[in-house]
Design a protein around this motif. Structure first.
Motif, mmCIF file in Angstrom:
data_model
loop_
_atom_site.group_PDB
_atom_site.id
_atom_site.type_symbol
_atom_site.label_atom_id
_atom_site.label_comp_id
_atom_site.label_asym_id
_atom_site.label_seq_id
_atom_site.Cartn_x
_atom_site.Cartn_y
_atom_site.Cartn_z
ATOM 1 N N ALA A 128 1.999 69.287 4.144
ATOM 2 C CA ALA A 128 2.541 70.467 4.812
ATOM 3 C C ALA A 128 1.673 71.690 4.554
ATOM 4 O O ALA A 128 1.394 72.484 5.472
ATOM 5 C CB ALA A 128 3.972 70.725 4.340
ATOM 6 N N ALA A 129 1.210 71.835 3.317
ATOM 7 C CA ALA A 129 0.345 72.963 2.981
ATOM 8 C C ALA A 129 -0.976 72.868 3.735
ATOM 9 O O ALA A 129 -1.506 73.873 4.227
ATOM 10 C CB ALA A 129 0.100 72.998 1.474
ATOM 11 N N LEU A 130 -1.477 71.643 3.859
ATOM 12 C CA LEU A 130 -2.733 71.440 4.590
ATOM 13 C C LEU A 130 -2.577 71.844 6.052
ATOM 14 O O LEU A 130 -3.424 72.536 6.617
ATOM 15 C CB LEU A 130 -3.143 69.968 4.488
ATOM 16 C CG LEU A 130 -4.508 69.581 5.035
ATOM 17 C CD1 LEU A 130 -5.613 70.222 4.221
ATOM 18 C CD2 LEU A 130 -4.663 68.058 5.007
ATOM 19 N N GLN A 131 -1.475 71.420 6.667
ATOM 20 C CA GLN A 131 -1.261 71.743 8.068
ATOM 21 C C GLN A 131 -1.011 73.243 8.260
ATOM 22 O O GLN A 131 -1.494 73.846 9.220
ATOM 23 C CB GLN A 131 -0.088 70.937 8.620
ATOM 24 C CG GLN A 131 0.072 71.064 10.133
ATOM 25 C CD GLN A 131 0.835 69.897 10.724
ATOM 26 O OE1 GLN A 131 1.899 69.548 10.238
ATOM 27 N NE2 GLN A 131 0.301 69.285 11.769
ATOM 28 N N GLU A 132 -0.291 73.830 7.331
ATOM 29 C CA GLU A 132 0.021 75.256 7.449
ATOM 30 C C GLU A 132 -1.233 76.111 7.302
ATOM 31 O O GLU A 132 -1.414 77.099 8.020
ATOM 32 C CB GLU A 132 1.031 75.652 6.361
ATOM 33 C CG GLU A 132 1.469 77.110 6.429
ATOM 34 C CD GLU A 132 2.526 77.444 5.384
ATOM 35 O OE1 GLU A 132 2.679 78.622 5.079
ATOM 36 O OE2 GLU A 132 3.175 76.505 4.885
ATOM 37 N N ASN A 133 -2.109 75.713 6.391
ATOM 38 C CA ASN A 133 -3.320 76.497 6.137
ATOM 39 C C ASN A 133 -4.437 76.189 7.118
ATOM 40 O O ASN A 133 -5.425 76.907 7.176
ATOM 41 C CB ASN A 133 -3.822 76.247 4.701
ATOM 42 C CG ASN A 133 -2.834 76.727 3.666
ATOM 43 O OD1 ASN A 133 -2.091 77.664 3.909
ATOM 44 N ND2 ASN A 133 -2.802 76.059 2.523
ATOM 45 N N GLY A 134 -4.257 75.109 7.854
ATOM 46 C CA GLY A 134 -5.280 74.724 8.812
ATOM 47 C C GLY A 134 -6.409 73.966 8.125
ATOM 48 O O GLY A 134 -6.558 73.977 6.915
ATOM 49 N N SER A 135 -7.192 73.279 8.909
ATOM 50 C CA SER A 135 -8.318 72.505 8.385
ATOM 51 C C SER A 135 -9.430 72.514 9.414
ATOM 52 O O SER A 135 -9.179 72.521 10.621
ATOM 53 C CB SER A 135 -7.886 71.064 8.089
ATOM 54 O OG SER A 135 -9.003 70.249 7.808
ATOM 55 N N ASP A 136 -10.664 72.519 8.922
ATOM 56 C CA ASP A 136 -11.793 72.479 9.856
ATOM 57 C C ASP A 136 -12.222 71.045 10.150
ATOM 58 O O ASP A 136 -13.239 70.812 10.781
ATOM 59 C CB ASP A 136 -12.979 73.283 9.310
ATOM 60 C CG ASP A 136 -13.462 72.768 7.955
ATOM 61 O OD1 ASP A 136 -12.895 71.774 7.453
ATOM 62 O OD2 ASP A 136 -14.400 73.381 7.413
#
Length: 228
Positions: free
Chosen positions: A58-66
């Motif tokens: 969830a944190a990964l999706q919320e913060n976005g990823s390149d």
């Protein structure tokens, strides 16, 4: 929000959250061959806190990823990436890993923690992977690039079966190497070998994931593909 991830499959999560595979690697969760299992089920089998994994996702999706979302690119680009990033890479990786494993077994074979049999296991993996990749390069990928994906059910089922065999080979690799953990006092060659094995495992799992969970699914169901 993270709780909604618990009953989604690892393969679905790996596809829909760029960067999720890195988290799964950290927990040694099989998102490629075992990608049909839910996060809840897979974590329970490993004795892992599923909610902690879900929170990281969830944190990964919320913060976005390149990280690249490979569902959003044409098949020809994904296939080119698989060929260059994984097929060529495996062909580079395995000869050196076999050499290092043979050296470690020769020098340290009398130690109880030596991975005796690893070099031979890697040779078998090399032969099976080479045969598998040639089938993709000579038969399956040309079919997909020429628009025959919906008719490729037979070859795809064979590739999925062989992917399961590769997954079993990786499990045996983990058993031989104490989960790819070098023992205390391991020499530089031993440590280099295990770093390379960890890289091979990560690469092969990502390779299988891209094919099983994205390329093959889109080939058989082109109307559901985001790029037509």
């Amino acid at each position: 929000m993270s709780l909604t991830y618990l009953d989604r499959s690892l393969g679905d999560l790996a596809c829909s959250i760029p960067g999720a595979t890195r988290i799964f690697h950290g927990y040694k969760l099989d998102f490629c061959c075992g990608g049909q299992k839910s996060l809840r089920e897979a974590a329970a089998r490993k004795g892992i806190d599923a909610e902690a994994v879900a929170a990281q996702l969830a944190a990964l999706q919320e913060n976005g990823s390149d990280a690249q979302d490979w569902r959003a690119v044409p098949d020809e680009k994904l296939i080119a990436h698989i060929l260059e990033r994984y097929h060529e890479r495996h062909r580079d990786q395995l000869p050196e890993l076999i050499r290092l494993a043979a050296r470690v077994e020769h020098v340290h074979g009398d130690r109880s923690d030596c991975p005796n049999g690893l070099a031979e296991h890697l040779r078998t993996m090399q032969q099976e992977l080479e045969s598998h990749m040639q089938k993709e390069e000579q038969v399956l990928f040309p079919m997909l690039l020429n628009g025959f994906g919906p008719r490729a059910g037979g070859p795809i089922s064979v590739m999925r079966f062989e992917h399961d065999q590769h997954g079993d080979a990786l499990e045996h690799l983990l058993e031989l190497t104490n989960q790819i953990t070098p023992p205390p006092g391991a020499c530089n060659t031993w440590q280099a070998l295990y770093r390379g094995l960890d890289e091979l495992r990560n690469d092969l799992m990502q390779h299988i994931h891209l094919e099983n969970n994205i390329l093959f699914v889109q080939a058989l169901n082109p109307q559901e593909s985001s790029h037509g």
